[in-house]
Design an enzyme around this catalytic site. Structure first.
Site, PDB file in Angstrom:
ATOM      1  N   TRP A  91     -16.322  11.307 -12.763  1.00  0.00           N
ATOM      2  CA  TRP A  91     -15.451  11.056 -11.615  1.00  0.00           C
ATOM      3  C   TRP A  91     -14.920  12.342 -10.992  1.00  0.00           C
ATOM      4  CZ3 TRP A  91     -10.435  12.841 -12.328  1.00  0.00           C
ATOM      5  CH2 TRP A  91     -10.028  13.054 -13.646  1.00  0.00           C
ATOM      6  N   GLU A  96       0.839  -1.209   0.000  1.00  0.00           N
ATOM      7  CA  GLU A  96       0.000   0.000   0.000  1.00  0.00           C
ATOM      8  C   GLU A  96       0.874   1.259   0.000  1.00  0.00           C
ATOM      9  OE1 GLU A  96      -3.176  -0.082  -0.591  1.00  0.00           O
ATOM     10  OE2 GLU A  96      -3.131  -2.264  -0.492  1.00  0.00           O
ATOM     11  N   ASN A 154     -10.872   2.374   3.040  1.00  0.00           N
ATOM     12  CA  ASN A 154     -10.479   2.209   1.632  1.00  0.00           C
ATOM     13  C   ASN A 154     -11.465   1.372   0.821  1.00  0.00           C
ATOM     14  OD1 ASN A 154      -8.589   2.321  -0.665  1.00  0.00           O
ATOM     15  ND2 ASN A 154      -8.408   0.127  -0.272  1.00  0.00           N
ATOM     16  N   TRP A 173       1.688   1.724  -3.448  1.00  0.00           N
ATOM     17  CA  TRP A 173       0.605   2.342  -4.237  1.00  0.00           C
ATOM     18  C   TRP A 173       0.681   3.865  -4.097  1.00  0.00           C
ATOM     19  CZ3 TRP A 173      -2.515   1.083  -8.058  1.00  0.00           C
ATOM     20  CH2 TRP A 173      -2.893  -0.237  -8.252  1.00  0.00           C
ATOM     21  N   TRP A 220     -21.045  11.333 -19.591  1.00  0.00           N
ATOM     22  CA  TRP A 220     -21.430  11.387 -18.176  1.00  0.00           C
ATOM     23  C   TRP A 220     -22.797  12.059 -18.054  1.00  0.00           C
ATOM     24  CZ3 TRP A 220     -18.342   8.321 -15.657  1.00  0.00           C
ATOM     25  CH2 TRP A 220     -16.980   8.236 -15.976  1.00  0.00           C
ATOM     26  N   TRP A 280      -9.975   7.682  -7.728  1.00  0.00           N
ATOM     27  CA  TRP A 280     -11.174   7.986  -8.527  1.00  0.00           C
ATOM     28  C   TRP A 280     -11.025   7.491  -9.956  1.00  0.00           C
ATOM     29  CZ3 TRP A 280     -16.039   9.027  -7.378  1.00  0.00           C
ATOM     30  CH2 TRP A 280     -16.312   9.366  -6.050  1.00  0.00           C
TER      31      TRP A 280
HETATM   32  C1  LIG Z   1     -11.684   6.903  -4.524  1.00  0.00           C
HETATM   33  C2  LIG Z   1     -10.477   6.880  -3.609  1.00  0.00           C
HETATM   34  C3  LIG Z   1      -9.962   8.066  -3.097  1.00  0.00           C
HETATM   35  C4  LIG Z   1      -8.840   8.056  -2.252  1.00  0.00           C
HETATM   36  N1  LIG Z   1      -8.354   9.255  -1.775  1.00  0.00           N
HETATM   37  C5  LIG Z   1      -7.236   9.258  -0.997  1.00  0.00           C
HETATM   38  C6  LIG Z   1      -6.687  10.475  -0.520  1.00  0.00           C
HETATM   39  O1  LIG Z   1      -7.166  11.575  -0.840  1.00  0.00           O
HETATM   40  N2  LIG Z   1      -5.605  10.418   0.315  1.00  0.00           N
HETATM   41  C7  LIG Z   1      -5.034   9.221   0.667  1.00  0.00           C
HETATM   42  O2  LIG Z   1      -4.055   9.223   1.425  1.00  0.00           O
HETATM   43  N3  LIG Z   1      -5.507   8.059   0.206  1.00  0.00           N
HETATM   44  C8  LIG Z   1      -6.600   8.032  -0.600  1.00  0.00           C
HETATM   45  N4  LIG Z   1      -7.092   6.838  -1.056  1.00  0.00           N
HETATM   46  C9  LIG Z   1      -6.363   5.596  -0.739  1.00  0.00           C
HETATM   47  C10 LIG Z   1      -6.817   4.870   0.537  1.00  0.00           C
HETATM   48  O3  LIG Z   1      -8.208   4.723   0.554  1.00  0.00           O
HETATM   49  C11 LIG Z   1      -6.373   5.565   1.827  1.00  0.00           C
HETATM   50  O4  LIG Z   1      -4.998   5.859   1.764  1.00  0.00           O
HETATM   51  C12 LIG Z   1      -6.603   4.672   3.046  1.00  0.00           C
HETATM   52  O5  LIG Z   1      -7.971   4.344   3.170  1.00  0.00           O
HETATM   53  C13 LIG Z   1      -6.129   5.390   4.293  1.00  0.00           C
HETATM   54  O6  LIG Z   1      -6.363   4.628   5.429  1.00  0.00           O
HETATM   55  P1  LIG Z   1      -5.160   4.022   6.266  1.00  0.00           P
HETATM   56  O7  LIG Z   1      -4.176   5.085   6.608  1.00  0.00           O
HETATM   57  O8  LIG Z   1      -5.752   3.264   7.416  1.00  0.00           O
HETATM   58  O9  LIG Z   1      -4.501   3.027   5.224  1.00  0.00           O
HETATM   59  P2  LIG Z   1      -3.614   1.710   5.340  1.00  0.00           P
HETATM   60  O10 LIG Z   1      -4.390   0.608   4.751  1.00  0.00           O
HETATM   61  O11 LIG Z   1      -3.076   1.520   6.712  1.00  0.00           O
HETATM   62  O12 LIG Z   1      -2.414   2.016   4.321  1.00  0.00           O
HETATM   63  C14 LIG Z   1      -1.202   2.679   4.729  1.00  0.00           C
HETATM   64  C15 LIG Z   1      -0.952   3.901   3.898  1.00  0.00           C
HETATM   65  O13 LIG Z   1      -0.717   3.545   2.544  1.00  0.00           O
HETATM   66  C16 LIG Z   1      -1.245   4.549   1.679  1.00  0.00           C
HETATM   67  N5  LIG Z   1      -2.285   3.951   0.841  1.00  0.00           N
HETATM   68  C17 LIG Z   1      -3.100   2.925   1.166  1.00  0.00           C
HETATM   69  N6  LIG Z   1      -3.889   2.594   0.119  1.00  0.00           N
HETATM   70  C18 LIG Z   1      -3.574   3.451  -0.870  1.00  0.00           C
HETATM   71  C19 LIG Z   1      -4.041   3.617  -2.202  1.00  0.00           C
HETATM   72  N7  LIG Z   1      -4.978   2.830  -2.733  1.00  0.00           N
HETATM   73  N8  LIG Z   1      -3.517   4.610  -2.931  1.00  0.00           N
HETATM   74  C20 LIG Z   1      -2.555   5.413  -2.444  1.00  0.00           C
HETATM   75  N9  LIG Z   1      -2.077   5.290  -1.187  1.00  0.00           N
HETATM   76  C21 LIG Z   1      -2.567   4.322  -0.415  1.00  0.00           C
HETATM   77  C22 LIG Z   1      -1.842   5.636   2.564  1.00  0.00           C
HETATM   78  O14 LIG Z   1      -0.872   6.643   2.744  1.00  0.00           O
HETATM   79  C23 LIG Z   1      -2.111   4.887   3.859  1.00  0.00           C
HETATM   80  O15 LIG Z   1      -2.108   5.712   5.007  1.00  0.00           O
HETATM   81  C24 LIG Z   1      -8.220   6.825  -1.913  1.00  0.00           C
HETATM   82  C25 LIG Z   1      -8.748   5.640  -2.434  1.00  0.00           C
HETATM   83  C26 LIG Z   1      -9.863   5.655  -3.270  1.00  0.00           C
HETATM   84  C27 LIG Z   1     -10.393   4.361  -3.805  1.00  0.00           C
END
Ligand SMILES: Cc1cc2nc3c(=O)[nH]c(=O)nc-3n(C[C@H](O)[C@H](O)[C@H](O)COP(=O)(O)OP(=O)(O)OC[C@H]3O[C@@H](n4cnc5c(N)ncnc54)[C@H](O)[C@@H]3O)c2cc1C
Length: 480
Positions: free
Chosen positions: A364, A279, A346, A282, A311, A387
């Protein structure tokens, strides 16, 4: 010669590349710019701005222990930044300004303009790699282009991590006192309402809190991350995103905490740790995409062929989604979590984003903007990536025909309806089979204030498939 560290989204003293470089070169002052017009233009959420200010206050205290004064200046939007910084540098006789790299188009242009203005005065501007493990442009395909496919990008990242693991910097040491006093950090910035105390308490400010979260996650949860991370009613994820986005913790600190829970392994050993590090990659991937394909930070689809998609303009449905009134409990519960906490799980971000872009067939960009205006962790690269993944317009995105069904997602990932009950008290009396789809009870459930679904899932799915198939690029393609 006096050094300056210009703080942006790197609000910490530990493992901060620019701060370490500045303090390693001479006596240092710190600067932060308050830029309300820019923040509004970027749709930064009030909860995020409040989080920045609370962390800035904390940062001022930590800098105080190092005898680094923090100056707070106003530059309404970033076009004012070069002049504000140049004047301050002249006044203080600063020789070098250090900053950590930021990757959006506006951020890059701002830094270029600041660098040029300082250059004219004989002041050096240096930027440092800090938000990422690898500098964008340093992880490329064999033909020298930016990766478009995450798994291929990750493979190269693993090779790099194997050969040179990024290290965490030594804690900074206090410098001698300077005859410059710190400015007060504002409690509030006009244009951004202060969020509720309940929301604030969910996200305490400061490096110590970020450290507590990563330590707790690494000790108690990371081992089970792979099996729990998709269940929004469980505390299965780190909830570090707001801290990472504001730079209150560094990705290197996160990586090392994860590695120490897995005997130093990142691509083998405990699957929870490996999945969590993926993650972090990612996050890395989407920031590289931002630099490699700048159109994505200018409201353009990554896949140009999807720009012509028809859209729908459906403001009433969009509003129902924004307010958590769609009549689909998992969607409404997720949206109410966002509105109340500034954060959404997420799995649910993907579910609600697919719902908007596929079942409602709404652009989107509407969803991206609404998320940005409400997320405490709002981050251009990750939000845009998420998105565009969900709407099948992005790099390595979901194929257009793989449309999540919100009801089966709800049954699978909130099987007992615990998450739904937490956010939709009006449905608290429903049992675990009815709670996912109260409409199926044919109005017998007697809950007057919960709406009927705003859309037929099956018909709207077909409508989305037809819209994609009508694009020349997808014509003739069939869902498997
Ligand atoms: C539509 C959509 C919008 C999103 N918008 C954002 C946003 O504005 N800011 C944001 O930080 N994340 C975003 N995410 C990614 C992800 O949902 C969040 O990072 C995550 O839910 C944060 O929770 P956590 O810190 O407990 O994550 P954990 O699961 O603990 O992951 C650890 C860290 O990895 C990074 N991470 C995890 N998943 C992703 C991912 N898919 N893409 C990029 N980084 C990721 C984040 O920095 C996160 O804190 C988005 C995902 C989707 C599908």
């Amino acid at each position: 010669m006096l050094q300056m560290i210009w703080f942006r989204t790197d609000l910490r003293v530990q493992d901060n590349s620019a701060l370490a470089a500045a303090m390693g070169s001479g006596p240092t002052v710190a600067l932060y710019l308050i830029s309300p017009a820019q923040w509004l233009a970027h749709d930064d959420a009030p909860s995020k701005v409040d989080f920045w200010l609370r962390n800035l206050k904390n940062l001022a205290d930590e800098l105080g222990k190092l005898n680094v004064p923090l100056l707070v200046r106003h530059a309404d939007d970033w076009s004012a930044a070069p002049q504000v910084i140049a004047e301050l540098c002249q006044q203080l006789q600063t020789s070098t300004v250090h900053a950590n790299e930021e990757y959006g188009v506006h951020e890059s242009r701002r830094d270029q303009a600041v660098s040029e203005a300082l250059d004219e005065l004989g002041i050096t501007f240096t930027s440092h790699l800090d938000q990422l493990f690898f500098k964008p442009g340093s992880v490329l395909t064999q033909s020298g282009t930016y990766f478009k496919v995450y798994s291929q990008f990750r493979k190269v990242c693993y090779q790099r991590l194997h050969s040179a693991l990024p290290t965490v910097l030594a804690p900074p040491k206090a410098q001698a006192q300077l005859a410059i006093s710190s400015d007060a950090v504002p409690e509030q910035v006009s244009g951004f309402a202060t969020p509720s105390e309940t929301l604030r308490q969910l996200w305490p400010a400061g490096e110590a809190e970020a450290r507590r979260r990563i330590d707790d996650f690494a000790a108690e949860h990371i081992d089970f991350y792979q099996s729990t991370r998709d269940f929004p009613a469980k505390p299965g994820t780190s909830q570090l995103s707001a801290y990472l986005a504001a730079g209150v913790i560094s990705p290197r600190q996160c990586l090392h905490a994860a590695l120490s829970a897995n005997q130093g392994e990142f691509d083998s050993g405990n699957p929870g740790v490996v999945t969590w590090i993926n993650e972090l990659l990612w996050r890395e991937f989407y920031k590289h995409i931002l630099v490699g394909y700048p159109r994505v930070s200018m409201h353009r689809a990554f896949r140009a062929e999807t720009e012509a998609l028809a859209w729908r303009n459906a403001p009433i449905e969009l509003k129902a989604w924004q307010e958590g009134r769609t009549g689909l409990p998992i969607i409404d519960a997720a949206m109410r979590q966002l509105l109340a906490t500034g954060w959404m799980h997420n799995r649910l971000r993907m579910v609600v984003a697919m719902f908007v872009t596929k079942n409602l067939l709404i652009d989107w960009r509407e969803g991206e903007r609404f998320f940005m205006r409400h997320l405490i962790d709002g981050d251009l690269a990750a939000n845009n990536g998420g998105w565009q993944w969900s709407s099948s317009t992005g790099t390595d995105s979901a194929p257009y025909f793989r449309i999540f069904n919100p009801l089966s997602q709800s049954q699978k990932f909130d099987p007992d309806g615990r998450f739904i009950r937490q956010w939709l008290p009006e449905l608290v009396g429903l049992n675990k089979s009815n709670i996912h789809n109260p409409a199926a009870m044919g109005g017998l459930f007697g809950i007057a204030d919960y709406p009927a679904p705003i859309v037929d899932l099956s018909k709207s799915r077909s409508r989305a498939l037809a819209a994609f198939k009508s694009l020349p690029h997808f014509a003739g393609t069939e869902a498997p």
